[in-house]
Design a protein around this motif. Structure first.
Motif, PDB file in Angstrom:
ATOM      1  N   LEU B  44       0.815  -1.200   0.000  1.00  0.00           N
ATOM      2  CA  LEU B  44       0.000   0.000   0.000  1.00  0.00           C
ATOM      3  C   LEU B  44       0.857   1.261   0.000  1.00  0.00           C
ATOM      4  O   LEU B  44       0.725   2.124  -0.848  1.00  0.00           O
ATOM      5  N   PRO B  50      -3.475  -0.668  -2.993  1.00  0.00           N
ATOM      6  CA  PRO B  50      -4.262  -0.969  -1.794  1.00  0.00           C
ATOM      7  C   PRO B  50      -4.829  -2.380  -1.868  1.00  0.00           C
ATOM      8  O   PRO B  50      -5.407  -2.763  -2.881  1.00  0.00           O
ATOM      9  N   LEU B 241      -6.774  -0.827   7.651  1.00  0.00           N
ATOM     10  CA  LEU B 241      -7.087   0.352   8.448  1.00  0.00           C
ATOM     11  C   LEU B 241      -5.947   0.715   9.380  1.00  0.00           C
ATOM     12  O   LEU B 241      -5.638   1.894   9.562  1.00  0.00           O
ATOM     13  N   ILE B 244      -3.361   2.531   7.310  1.00  0.00           N
ATOM     14  CA  ILE B 244      -3.768   3.882   6.927  1.00  0.00           C
ATOM     15  C   ILE B 244      -3.756   4.792   8.150  1.00  0.00           C
ATOM     16  O   ILE B 244      -3.311   5.938   8.092  1.00  0.00           O
ATOM     17  N   ALA B 245      -4.266   4.270   9.256  1.00  0.00           N
ATOM     18  CA  ALA B 245      -4.352   5.086  10.462  1.00  0.00           C
ATOM     19  C   ALA B 245      -2.964   5.444  10.960  1.00  0.00           C
ATOM     20  O   ALA B 245      -2.708   6.576  11.364  1.00  0.00           O
ATOM     21  N   LEU B 279     -13.710   2.936  18.192  1.00  0.00           N
ATOM     22  CA  LEU B 279     -12.764   2.679  17.107  1.00  0.00           C
ATOM     23  C   LEU B 279     -13.119   3.518  15.892  1.00  0.00           C
ATOM     24  O   LEU B 279     -12.265   4.126  15.251  1.00  0.00           O
ATOM     25  N   GLY B 280     -14.424   3.556  15.578  1.00  0.00           N
ATOM     26  CA  GLY B 280     -14.873   4.372  14.454  1.00  0.00           C
ATOM     27  C   GLY B 280     -14.516   5.838  14.648  1.00  0.00           C
ATOM     28  O   GLY B 280     -14.001   6.493  13.739  1.00  0.00           O
ATOM     29  N   PHE B 281     -14.779   6.345  15.847  1.00  0.00           N
ATOM     30  CA  PHE B 281     -14.468   7.753  16.106  1.00  0.00           C
ATOM     31  C   PHE B 281     -12.972   8.025  16.020  1.00  0.00           C
ATOM     32  O   PHE B 281     -12.542   9.072  15.530  1.00  0.00           O
ATOM     33  N   PHE B 283     -10.880   6.540  14.102  1.00  0.00           N
ATOM     34  CA  PHE B 283     -10.542   6.620  12.684  1.00  0.00           C
ATOM     35  C   PHE B 283     -10.923   7.970  12.105  1.00  0.00           C
ATOM     36  O   PHE B 283     -10.160   8.607  11.371  1.00  0.00           O
ATOM     37  N   VAL B 284     -12.143   8.395  12.415  1.00  0.00           N
ATOM     38  CA  VAL B 284     -12.588   9.680  11.872  1.00  0.00           C
ATOM     39  C   VAL B 284     -11.678  10.801  12.372  1.00  0.00           C
ATOM     40  O   VAL B 284     -11.260  11.683  11.618  1.00  0.00           O
ATOM     41  N   ILE B 286      -8.590  10.629  13.327  1.00  0.00           N
ATOM     42  CA  ILE B 286      -7.282  10.568  12.669  1.00  0.00           C
ATOM     43  C   ILE B 286      -7.357  11.200  11.286  1.00  0.00           C
ATOM     44  O   ILE B 286      -6.488  11.988  10.887  1.00  0.00           O
ATOM     45  N   VAL B 287      -8.398  10.877  10.555  1.00  0.00           N
ATOM     46  CA  VAL B 287      -8.497  11.399   9.194  1.00  0.00           C
ATOM     47  C   VAL B 287      -8.675  12.906   9.196  1.00  0.00           C
ATOM     48  O   VAL B 287      -8.136  13.619   8.359  1.00  0.00           O
ATOM     49  N   PRO B 291      -4.620  13.424   8.385  1.00  0.00           N
ATOM     50  CA  PRO B 291      -5.041  12.595   7.255  1.00  0.00           C
ATOM     51  C   PRO B 291      -3.928  11.753   6.659  1.00  0.00           C
ATOM     52  O   PRO B 291      -4.203  10.775   5.976  1.00  0.00           O
TER      53      PRO B 291
END
Lengths: 255, 309, 412
Positions: B44, B50, B241, B244-245, B279-281, B283-284, B286-287, B291
């Motif tokens: 990646l 990817p 993930l 990427i994170a 976990l979802g939060f 990720f958000v 971090i982006v 990013p």
């Protein structure tokens, strides 16, 4: 729109759950689909505006954030609606089986097919024959030029996202009588949607339609004839097409 | 930089002396996942490809190891190389198929290939025992050292992980690694210069699959059990993930990302019921704020902080 | 006041962080672990497991055999490797002395070797057959049933009482489904019937259309071996295809569980299923259990809730026999395998392999007080995991699976 959006399965599921709740007060499937579609559309538009907009062409970031949002939605649905699968009642008129040429079909499934065809036609007409559609296509092909010509590209993108999310949400409700709303629905739907879009070709409505058709047929017949290879058969059309034609059947560009 | 690396290694070396068995085991799992994530990063971050099907290599290596042990009763000295070779040969074939496309097409092909394997693991019950998984497996005992205890296995995993990541780092900083990154950034120019872009990518693909297989062996040694779910899309996605994170295209990125994801899953979940949402939060978050990933993001914020002060 | 997991975790979280070092056994509170699933597709059963256990502890004023109870809950997300990790966490960090759970078969199998290594007393909900058959785990007992333990009496009922002669079996394509159908078809054919078709759709198939199209209609009935929501989705689709009138469905222990039943409609009326539990069982313990559960949660307890409530009762009564000394693992295991226990599912005991022997109920769906319930219409007492077969012969055969016993009467 060239956005890697992996939230779509979760939007479908969210729509299904919202539909369940709406139908507790208004026991009409079509109204529930409308309401859920709208609610999910607003959510999708907000997502696009507030988060995806900032990412530009950062595909990996898009993947990460859309998956993150899908986790959040999935967990929130579990929190609000609990872990049990909840069915959506088939509209009373469509509950009976229908006889066509000696075969029996549930009336509701025929209705879903009809709806799918109508939606596809409407979308096609929208994109190909209206000014709005032309503007959207221009905005996707060349955002800078389109903006220079006075097309409100960013507003259009939000609109498209709104529309896409609306369809997903309404789809969740319409699919409800067949699939029910349950945790894990998003993970079941997303690969199917991705397969269809990739097989058909990114950027082409006709491709999506064709992809859905082909995948559906091959899978259903394959499962009946070779049940042991169910997963292989699901992916086989896509593997074959992409391996020989990376842009998909009707795609405008290699994804 | 060297100081940081050695410092971290020194800390890790003494970790088991200071914390309880549970945390030592947790650390072992982080190392295993870090190797997995690092192998994904080869494709990646450095290759620009990817992949959503890397769990296939983890899973196949694990299953091969389990099956060779159960059905043929071979010793681990024979099993490990056989499992690695088997998985790598499979990856050679997969690479031929997957590399017919790039970008999203490549992603979907890797996904499809791994899903096929996942389905097979479930249905080929006579070999894999399907949904029951394969259990009762034994850890290797290299040179007679028993690895059943947490600290012993921890050091074993640490050694293998350090070696694996070092090998991947060398690959990336080698001349071949440079051509890979060139192929990622400017494939047409590389082609014009006479480089065989497809071949470069294929070699990277196979090499990254090999290290994915290594993480698979570590995985099956640790859990002493393998189940088709380890081949699932969810598992591949988690690895992707994590990379990427943490920051793809950096060496520390996948390690940090792996630590974040695994610790959230296994440790935070004990304290926070809605850990999935958390976990979802994460990720958000971090982006939105970093990013490019945690490692480059932290570096950037740190530089900004220093330059201000 | 509801005891919530958060309360316990807050109280013990600090202690747990500090107790990274081994602690000594003490005559203080006992530490009970619940290994369940709270996220993902199996979540609904897992959440019920926790609710029922919490209710039992509340009713017992959080005291079992004179000792206070500290409850630790682990969530495996339905992933076997995570189940194993969580079990390790419960044992190594929280120092649990006994575990109730896990929920699903794969998790039990994944944790099997760890249970042996840690000598962890386990009162299981999961149905993994071989853990009490060919590879019995000495620390493992199961108070619910094996996969086929409820299917075999149902086959007997179908053949002898319902007088069915030709049947179809269908179940999810997982070990649980295979084992149930295997047990069902063996007993059904031994009683003179024929299983003429079998289908194993994948666990996550979105739509049963293809399978319904292939369903033979010249049969007396179809046995549904589904788990979770699949049973009720299949039934609804059967109804939509007009097949409910032609083929009579009968269900295994999870097909029409109370949790699923409350979302169904008239299409479920009259369907016969078998299970080791029904919310309608008429004994004092169950009446109290169901009443309190309904007050707290708003619905009837089903399979998963009854599972932990039963295991808690077993734990309680066993501990009372050995004077509350949970630290004495050998004594505990001996007491469990030698006693009889009064539970919400009726009286139970355990065979030498650690599996429960108890009543299996044949139930029929009826409407009562405006909601659907599983009314008990027949009881098979003292059913073991081997049905009427001799254990030694039973164990000589391979474990029940897709292909064993072989389906000899399939028609294409």
């Amino acid at each position: 729109m060239r956005i890697a959006n992996l939230t779509h399965g979760a939007l479908f599921m969210l729509g299904a759950y919202l539909g369940v709740s709406v139908m507790r007060y208004v026991p009409n499937l079509w109204l529930a689909a409308l309401a859920a579609g709208l609610a999910v559309a607003v959510f999708g538009a907000l997502l696009e505006r507030l988060v995806l907009r900032k990412l530009g062409g950062n595909v990996l970031g898009q993947v990460l954030v859309t998956l993150g949002v899908s986790f959040i939605i999935a967990d929130a649905c579990l929190l609000v609606w609990g872990g049990d699968p909840i069915p959506i009642q088939t509209p009373a008129l469509l509950q009976r089986p229908v006889q066509i040429a000696g075969f029996v079909f549930p009336a509701y499934r025929l209705a879903v097919v009809a709806i799918a065809v109508v939606v596809a036609l409407v979308l096609f007409l929208l994109m190909e024959k209206t000014r709005l559609g032309a503007m959207i296509r221009a905005g996707v092909d060349d955002p800078q030029m389109a903006g220079a010509v006075g097309i409100p590209v960013s507003r259009l993108f939000t609109t498209v996202f709104f529309l896409g999310a609306a369809l997903a949400g309404a789809g969740g409700v319409i699919g409800g009588p067949i699939m029910s709303a349950y945790p894990g629905l998003d993970a079941d739907m997303l690969p199917l949607a991705l397969i269809v879009v990739i097989l058909g070709g990114v950027g082409s409505l006709l491709g999506a339609f064709a992809g859905a058709f082909i995948t559906g047929f091959v899978y259903t017949f394959g499962v009946a004839l070779l049940p042991d290879l169910a997963y292989v058969i699901l992916f086989l059309p896509m593997i074959l097409v992409i391996a020989f034609r990376p842009r998909g059947l009707f795609g405008k560009f290699a994804a | 930089m060297k100081l940081r690396v050695f410092g971290t290694l020194a800390l890790l070396a003494v970790l088991p002396l200071g914390v309880g068995e549970y945390y030592v085991n947790l650390a072992s799992q982080v190392f295993i996942f870090a190797v997995f994530a690092a192998s994904i990063n080869l494709l990646l971050g450095y290759g620009g490809l990817p992949t959503l099907g890397h769990a296939a290599y983890l899973g196949v290596a694990a299953y091969l190891s389990a099956l060779l042990q159960i059905k043929l009763g071979l010793s681990h000295w024979a099993i490990a190389p056989l499992a690695l070779i088997g998985t790598t040969v499979m990856a050679c074939g997969f690479g031929l198929i997957a590399l017919r496309a790039t970008g999203l097409g490549f992603l979907m092909l890797t996904l499809a290939l791994s899903q096929v394997l996942w389905g097979t693991a479930y249905r080929w019950v006579s070999m894999t025992d399907g949904d029951n998984g394969l259990r009762g497996l034994a850890r290797p005992a290299p040179f007679g050292i028993n690895l059943d205890g947490a600290p012993a296995f921890y050091y074993f995993t640490l050694l293998v992980a350090v070696f694996a990541i070092w090998m991947m780092a060398r690959f990336v900083s080698s001349p071949f690694g440079a051509t890979l990154q060139g192929a990622r950034d400017q494939p047409r120019r590389m082609s014009a210069l006479g480089y065989h872009v497809w071949l470069i990518r294929w070699v990277a693909f196979v090499y990254s699959a090999f290290w994915g297989a290594v993480s698979g062996l570590l995985f099956v040694y640790y859990h002493k059990y393998i189940h088709p779910v380890s081949l699932s899309l969810a598992n591949s996605a988690e690895g992707l993930l994590a990379v990427i994170a943490g920051g793809s295209g950096t060496l520390a990125g996948p390690i940090v990302g792996a630590a974040i994801v695994l610790l959230l899953k296994n440790w935070a979940s004990a304290y926070i019921e809605r850990w999935n949402m958390l976990l979802g939060f994460v990720f958000v978050f971090i982006v939105v704020f970093m990013p490019e990933g945690v490692v480059p993001g932290v570096k950037r914020l740190w530089k900004r902080y220093i330059s201000r002060a | 006041m509801r005891f919530t997991r958060r309360k316990f975790m807050q109280a013990t979280g600090a202690a747990a962080a500090a107790s990274a070092f081994p602690s000594f056994a003490q005559a203080g509170p006992m530490r009970l672990g619940l290994m369940t699933v709270k996220t993902g597709p199996l979540a609904s059963g897992g959440i019920d497991m926790e609710r029922a256990l919490v209710q039992y502890l509340k009713e017992a004023k959080n005291t079992i055999a004179g000792r206070k109870v500290e409850l630790f809950v682990g969530d495996s997300g339905g992933v076997p490797a995570q189940s194993r990790t969580k079990t390790q966490e419960l044992v190594e960090r929280d120092r649990i002395q006994v575990m109730i759970g896990p929920l699903d078969t794969a998790s039990a199998l994944a944790t099997d070797d760890y249970i042996r290594q840690a000598q962890l007393l386990t009162l299981s909900v999961a149905a993994a057959e071989d853990m009490t058959q060919r590879k019995p785990n000495p620390w493992f007992t199961r108070g619910t049933s094996t996969s086929s333990q409820c299917a075999m009496p149902l086959a007997d009922y179908c053949a002898k009482t319902l007088k069915m002669k030709r049947m179809v079996v269908i179940a999810d394509d997982i070990a649980y489904g295979h084992e149930m159908c295997a047990g069902f078809h063996r007993v059904f054919e031994d009683a003179g019937g024929k299983v003429v078709q079998r289908m194993f759709p994948p666990l996550t198939v979105p739509d049963y259309g293809t399978y319904l199209a292939q369903l033979k209609t010249n049969v007396d009935g179809i046995f549904l071996g589904f788990a979770g929501s699949n049973g009720f989705r299949y039934l609804r689709q059967m109804n939509e295809y007009g097949l409910l009138k032609k083929v009579t469905p009968v269900g295994g222990m999870t097909a029409l569980d109370e949790a699923v039943l409350r979302n169904m409609g008239d299409e479920a009326l009259g369907i016969v299923t078998s299970c080791w539990y029904s919310a309608e069982i008429e004994n004092a313990i169950n009446k109290r259990f169901v009443a309190n559960f309904r007050v707290d949660n708003g619905y009837d307890p089903g399979f998963y809730a009854a599972a932990t409530y039963t295991e808690a009762a077993v734990l309680d009564q066993t501990l009372q026999k050995i004077g509350g000394r949970i630290e004495d693992k050998q004594a505990f295991m001996k007491a469990v395998r030698s006693g009889t226990f009064d539970t919400c599912r009726g009286p139970v005991r355990f065979d030498q392999y650690g599996n429960v022997v108890g009543n299996i109920y044949i139930r029929k769906v009826e409407r009562k007080d405006g909601r659907l319930v599983n009314r008990v219409i027949h009881t098979y007492p003292n059913v073991s995991q081997f049905w009427t077969y001799k254990p030694e012969e039973f164990l000589k055969n391979p474990v029940y699976s897709r292909d064993f016993p072989p389906y000899k009467n399939l028609e294409s």
